[in-house]
Design an enzyme around this catalytic site. Structure first.
Site, mmCIF file in Angstrom:
data_model
loop_
_atom_site.group_PDB
_atom_site.id
_atom_site.type_symbol
_atom_site.label_atom_id
_atom_site.label_comp_id
_atom_site.label_asym_id
_atom_site.label_seq_id
_atom_site.Cartn_x
_atom_site.Cartn_y
_atom_site.Cartn_z
ATOM 1 N N SER A 45 -1.374 -1.700 4.138
ATOM 2 C CA SER A 45 -2.640 -2.112 3.543
ATOM 3 C C SER A 45 -2.683 -3.637 3.382
ATOM 4 C CB SER A 45 -2.847 -1.374 2.213
ATOM 5 O OG SER A 45 -4.154 -1.554 1.717
ATOM 6 N N ASP A 139 -7.649 8.163 7.059
ATOM 7 C CA ASP A 139 -7.671 6.998 6.172
ATOM 8 C C ASP A 139 -9.117 6.620 5.851
ATOM 9 O OD1 ASP A 139 -7.510 4.493 4.953
ATOM 10 O OD2 ASP A 139 -5.877 3.802 6.223
ATOM 11 N N HIS A 175 -4.646 6.941 3.451
ATOM 12 C CA HIS A 175 -4.276 5.525 3.353
ATOM 13 C C HIS A 175 -2.928 5.437 2.646
ATOM 14 C CE1 HIS A 175 -5.130 1.264 3.462
ATOM 15 N NE2 HIS A 175 -4.819 1.153 2.171
#
Length: 353
Positions: A45, A139, A175
């Protein structure tokens, strides 16, 4: 989840928060005589964006990069008509269409321009790097089309894309960074601590790709080295870095007396130790790989800030919050406060004991 260690660390962090002077007494990052010629970096991320930035800005220092659920270098500068923050939350996360998404070719053009200006290392260094890139098909936070741009960036930059790039986007993951641990979050979900069980250990796959034929299978035993909590504040300049006062480094037993290579692993937003204890730096599989591959693993720590700089979720800076110059922030360049601190830590590990 290692519940006992989590509780101990959580209590320790609470005590530290109540007694700020404890940071001044934390352990210095040791000089270990590390071999810095084979250094690599990865992240998830915002940590993936940071890994992409670091591997390009200091491309002479890195042989490979792992980009998990993140876009390419200088993604937040893709469209000059938008602010860095607007790019970050749309272009680099949830673009309205493919025409408004991150663009690997534009990112590489920007990198070449910055290299010509002396702001980053020569882009030609990218040609030798190996890249692992991952997008979970479930995600909802960073769209797969954004991660495609990371792949396209390296496809244009490296000498042999088929050999040097491993792009995985068929795993039904939310995610997250992925593990094979049954007590982690189910694979397809997106929730804290953003460490999901998808029946394989992603950190070890990406490291095996980066190091290729030199890579050895990870240890199946519990890591036998030591995790050192050290004074990260000693490497930070300025007041806007949004980096924690302390960070962590894993040193295998072998590396305590012998020269080893180094990998830098960046957590994502809301994944620093203040949020999730030791779950990232002790529970994502990097240390097991490190034990059998003579590798030190550095775990820098970002922290949330209240007010200025605006970083309420403890993200790494990929849109410019860490610079006093709001119009021309240096977050992507070798002047970045965060990246300068990371490189200083790396250099400290390389010093002779």
């Amino acid at each position: 989840m290692r519940l006992a260690s989590f509780k101990v660390l959580t209590l320790g962090l609470l005590i530290t928060a109540l007694l700020p002077q404890a940071y001044a007494e934390s352990t210095p990052l040791p000089a270990l005589g590390a071999d810095l010629s084979q250094t690599s970096v990865s992240g998830i991320s915002s940590g993936g964006f940071m890994a992409a930035q670091l591997a390009t800005a200091y491309s002479s220092r890195f042989i490979g990069v792992g980009i998990i659920a993140a876009g390419p270098f200088y993604c937040a500068g893709t469209y000059p008509s938008l602010s860095f923050l607007q790019n970050a939350v749309t272009t680099c996360m949830a673009p309205a269409s493919r025409f408004a998404a991150a663009d690997g070719a534009k990112s590489l053009e920007n990198a070449k321009r910055f290299a010509d200006q002396g702001l980053i290392d020569p882009v030609s260094n990218l040609s030798r790097q190996r890249a692992y890139i991952f997008s979970g098909s479930k995600d909802p936070t960073v769209a797969p089309i954004v991660v495609d741009a990371s792949y396209n960036y390296y496809k244009l930059a490296v000498a042999d894309p088929d050999k040097q790039i491993l792009y995985s986007k068929d795993v039904a993951a939310g995610h997250s960074i992925v593990t094979g641990e049954s007590d982690d979050v189910p694979c397809g979900e997106t929730r804290a601590p953003y460490i999901n069980n998808c029946d394989f250990t992603q950190s070890q796959v990406l490291l095996a790709h980066i190091y290729g034929d030199a890579s050895k299978p990870p240890s199946k035993a519990e890591p036998s080295g030591k995790i050192i909590r050290f004074n990260q504040r000693a490497f930070i300049t300025g007041d806007l870095s949004s980096m924690d006062d302390e960070a962590y480094v894993y040193v295998p037993t072998y590396c305590q007396q012998n020269s080893c290579i180094v990998h830098i692993a960046f957590h994502g937003c809301q994944q620093g130790a203040r949020y999730i204890g030791d779950h990232f730096y002790a529970g994502t599989g990097y240390n097991e790989y490190a034990d059998t591959n003579k590798m030190i693993v550095l775990y820098p720590q970002a922290i949330r800030s209240r007010g200025i700089p605006a970083n309420p979720k403890g993200c790494w800076d990929f849109w410019g919050y860490s610079d006093e110059d709001r119009q021309y922030p240096a977050f992507f360049s070798k002047k970045s406060p965060q990246m300068q601190a990371i490189i200083a830590m790396l250099d400290q590990l390389g010093k002779k004991p």
